[in-house]
Write a protein that holds these residues in place. Structure first.
Motif, PDB file in Angstrom:
ATOM      1  N   GLY A 162      25.379 -28.088  31.737  1.00 46.40           N
ATOM      2  CA  GLY A 162      26.514 -28.906  32.152  1.00 46.40           C
ATOM      3  C   GLY A 162      26.115 -30.005  33.116  1.00 46.40           C
ATOM      4  O   GLY A 162      26.554 -31.157  32.986  1.00 46.40           O
ATOM      5  N   VAL A 163      25.270 -29.676  34.083  1.00 46.31           N
ATOM      6  CA  VAL A 163      24.790 -30.674  35.050  1.00 46.31           C
ATOM      7  C   VAL A 163      23.994 -31.756  34.331  1.00 46.31           C
ATOM      8  O   VAL A 163      24.182 -32.958  34.574  1.00 46.31           O
ATOM      9  CB  VAL A 163      23.943 -29.999  36.158  1.00 46.31           C
ATOM     10  CG1 VAL A 163      23.217 -31.029  37.002  1.00 46.31           C
ATOM     11  CG2 VAL A 163      24.822 -29.120  37.040  1.00 46.31           C
ATOM     12  N   VAL A 191      25.713 -38.230  29.852  1.00 43.75           N
ATOM     13  CA  VAL A 191      26.935 -38.975  29.535  1.00 43.75           C
ATOM     14  C   VAL A 191      26.996 -40.265  30.349  1.00 43.75           C
ATOM     15  O   VAL A 191      27.464 -41.294  29.857  1.00 43.75           O
ATOM     16  CB  VAL A 191      28.183 -38.093  29.789  1.00 43.75           C
ATOM     17  CG1 VAL A 191      29.463 -38.912  29.820  1.00 43.75           C
ATOM     18  CG2 VAL A 191      28.274 -36.998  28.741  1.00 43.75           C
ATOM     19  N   ARG A 192      26.484 -40.219  31.562  1.00 44.72           N
ATOM     20  CA  ARG A 192      26.452 -41.416  32.404  1.00 44.72           C
ATOM     21  C   ARG A 192      25.299 -42.345  32.040  1.00 44.72           C
ATOM     22  O   ARG A 192      25.154 -43.411  32.633  1.00 44.72           O
ATOM     23  CB  ARG A 192      26.319 -41.014  33.878  1.00 44.72           C
ATOM     24  CG  ARG A 192      27.531 -40.285  34.408  1.00 44.72           C
ATOM     25  CD  ARG A 192      27.436 -40.033  35.902  1.00 44.72           C
ATOM     26  NE  ARG A 192      27.405 -41.315  36.605  1.00 44.72           N
ATOM     27  CZ  ARG A 192      26.562 -41.589  37.603  1.00 44.72           C
ATOM     28  NH1 ARG A 192      25.694 -40.688  38.024  1.00 44.72           N
ATOM     29  NH2 ARG A 192      26.594 -42.771  38.190  1.00 44.72           N
ATOM     30  N   GLY A 193      24.468 -41.940  31.064  1.00 46.83           N
ATOM     31  CA  GLY A 193      23.327 -42.759  30.676  1.00 46.83           C
ATOM     32  C   GLY A 193      22.199 -42.721  31.697  1.00 46.83           C
ATOM     33  O   GLY A 193      21.348 -43.612  31.715  1.00 46.83           O
ATOM     34  N   ARG A 194      22.159 -41.689  32.495  1.00 44.01           N
ATOM     35  CA  ARG A 194      21.165 -41.552  33.567  1.00 44.01           C
ATOM     36  C   ARG A 194      20.153 -40.467  33.180  1.00 44.01           C
ATOM     37  O   ARG A 194      20.164 -39.369  33.712  1.00 44.01           O
ATOM     38  CB  ARG A 194      21.851 -41.197  34.891  1.00 44.01           C
ATOM     39  CG  ARG A 194      23.043 -42.054  35.284  1.00 44.01           C
ATOM     40  CD  ARG A 194      22.656 -43.388  35.844  1.00 44.01           C
ATOM     41  NE  ARG A 194      21.780 -43.246  36.976  1.00 44.01           N
ATOM     42  CZ  ARG A 194      22.003 -43.775  38.162  1.00 44.01           C
ATOM     43  NH1 ARG A 194      23.076 -44.480  38.378  1.00 44.01           N
ATOM     44  NH2 ARG A 194      21.136 -43.621  39.133  1.00 44.01           N
ATOM     45  N   VAL A 229      23.416 -36.049  40.134  1.00 42.15           N
ATOM     46  CA  VAL A 229      23.848 -36.681  38.885  1.00 42.15           C
ATOM     47  C   VAL A 229      25.255 -37.261  38.916  1.00 42.15           C
ATOM     48  O   VAL A 229      25.580 -38.099  38.082  1.00 42.15           O
ATOM     49  CB  VAL A 229      23.707 -35.726  37.672  1.00 42.15           C
ATOM     50  CG1 VAL A 229      22.279 -35.259  37.508  1.00 42.15           C
ATOM     51  CG2 VAL A 229      24.666 -34.559  37.762  1.00 42.15           C
ATOM     52  N   VAL A 230      26.094 -36.807  39.825  1.00 38.27           N
ATOM     53  CA  VAL A 230      27.458 -37.346  39.854  1.00 38.27           C
ATOM     54  C   VAL A 230      27.461 -38.712  40.538  1.00 38.27           C
ATOM     55  O   VAL A 230      26.583 -39.002  41.360  1.00 38.27           O
ATOM     56  CB  VAL A 230      28.452 -36.388  40.559  1.00 38.27           C
ATOM     57  CG1 VAL A 230      28.583 -35.085  39.797  1.00 38.27           C
ATOM     58  CG2 VAL A 230      28.080 -36.151  41.999  1.00 38.27           C
ATOM     59  N   PRO A 231      28.437 -39.546  40.230  1.00 31.98           N
ATOM     60  CA  PRO A 231      28.521 -40.844  40.902  1.00 31.98           C
ATOM     61  C   PRO A 231      28.690 -40.658  42.412  1.00 31.98           C
ATOM     62  O   PRO A 231      29.268 -39.666  42.864  1.00 31.98           O
ATOM     63  CB  PRO A 231      29.774 -41.478  40.294  1.00 31.98           C
ATOM     64  CG  PRO A 231      30.039 -40.732  39.040  1.00 31.98           C
ATOM     65  CD  PRO A 231      29.474 -39.366  39.219  1.00 31.98           C
ATOM     66  N   ARG A 232      28.199 -41.619  43.153  1.00 36.87           N
ATOM     67  CA  ARG A 232      28.231 -41.555  44.611  1.00 36.87           C
ATOM     68  C   ARG A 232      29.632 -41.223  45.146  1.00 36.87           C
ATOM     69  O   ARG A 232      29.789 -40.414  46.046  1.00 36.87           O
ATOM     70  CB  ARG A 232      27.734 -42.876  45.181  1.00 36.87           C
ATOM     71  CG  ARG A 232      27.247 -42.804  46.581  1.00 36.87           C
ATOM     72  CD  ARG A 232      26.698 -44.150  47.049  1.00 36.87           C
ATOM     73  NE  ARG A 232      25.469 -44.564  46.394  1.00 36.87           N
ATOM     74  CZ  ARG A 232      24.255 -44.302  46.859  1.00 36.87           C
ATOM     75  NH1 ARG A 232      24.104 -43.625  47.958  1.00 36.87           N
ATOM     76  NH2 ARG A 232      23.190 -44.726  46.218  1.00 36.87           N
ATOM     77  N   GLY A 233      30.650 -41.842  44.596  1.00 38.03           N
ATOM     78  CA  GLY A 233      32.014 -41.615  45.052  1.00 38.03           C
ATOM     79  C   GLY A 233      32.552 -40.225  44.757  1.00 38.03           C
ATOM     80  O   GLY A 233      33.511 -39.774  45.379  1.00 38.03           O
TER      81      GLY A 233
END
Length: 168
Positions: free
Chosen positions: A43-44, A50-53, A112-116
């Motif tokens: 999942g991580v 999905v974010r293309g990272r 992996v999550v966006p900064r916000g």
């Protein structure tokens, strides 16, 4: 862990307070299940993909695997000195593998999550790590220093991964 006083304080909490079937033991069974841990890791990694990272996906997987491997190696490489304390055990349980795996997953998620969105992940992540850490102590599997050491290992591996993926 390296002094008689430290071992006395740490060992004070090393007793099984959790009854079979208790929340602590159930949580440890869940948090130590390789299928659960693997699904969470997938999942991580998917969040990053999905974010293309893709580099972040590799970093996240490396943090989880690196944290678990480092925890296992430290158990072998850091012998626990024996001070002949009454009721003490020289069994080396430092650091906790359960706590290391969960803390590694939380650190990987933060990579992996966006900064916000990180603040939305920190609070539940800390709660998860604290619950697993407390459960290992209540179940008599680990001393508090074992849990703290696992968190520090996850933080160190996460810092290495963050430094490798971007300049300081």
């Amino acid at each position: 862990m390296w002094t008689p006083v430290g071992q006395r304080v740490d060992g004070y909490w090393l007793g099984s307070l959790a009854e079979p079937g208790s929340f602590a033991r159930e949580l440890l069974g869940f948090s130590g299940d390789p299928v659960v841990l693997g699904a969470l890791l997938v999942g991580v990694v998917l969040v990053a993909v999905v974010r293309g990272r893709f580099r972040d996906a590799l970093s996240a997987a490396g943090v989880v695997v690196g944290t678990v491997v480092a925890a296992r190696l430290l158990k072998v490489l850091l012998p626990r000195p024996e001070f002949d304390l009454v009721g003490a055990t020289a069994h080396n349980s430092f650091p906790s593998g359960h706590v290391a795996a969960v803390a590694g997953l939380v650190v990987a998620l933060l990579l992996v999550v966006p900064r916000g969105a990180r603040w939305w992940c920190v609070a539940p992540g800390v709660v998860a790590v604290v619950l697993v850490a407390a459960s290992t102590v209540l179940a008599g599997w680990h001393r508090p220093s074992d849990a703290l050491g696992a968190v520090l290992v996850a933080g160190a591996v996460g810092r290495l991964a963050a430094g490798a993926r971007s300049p300081l």
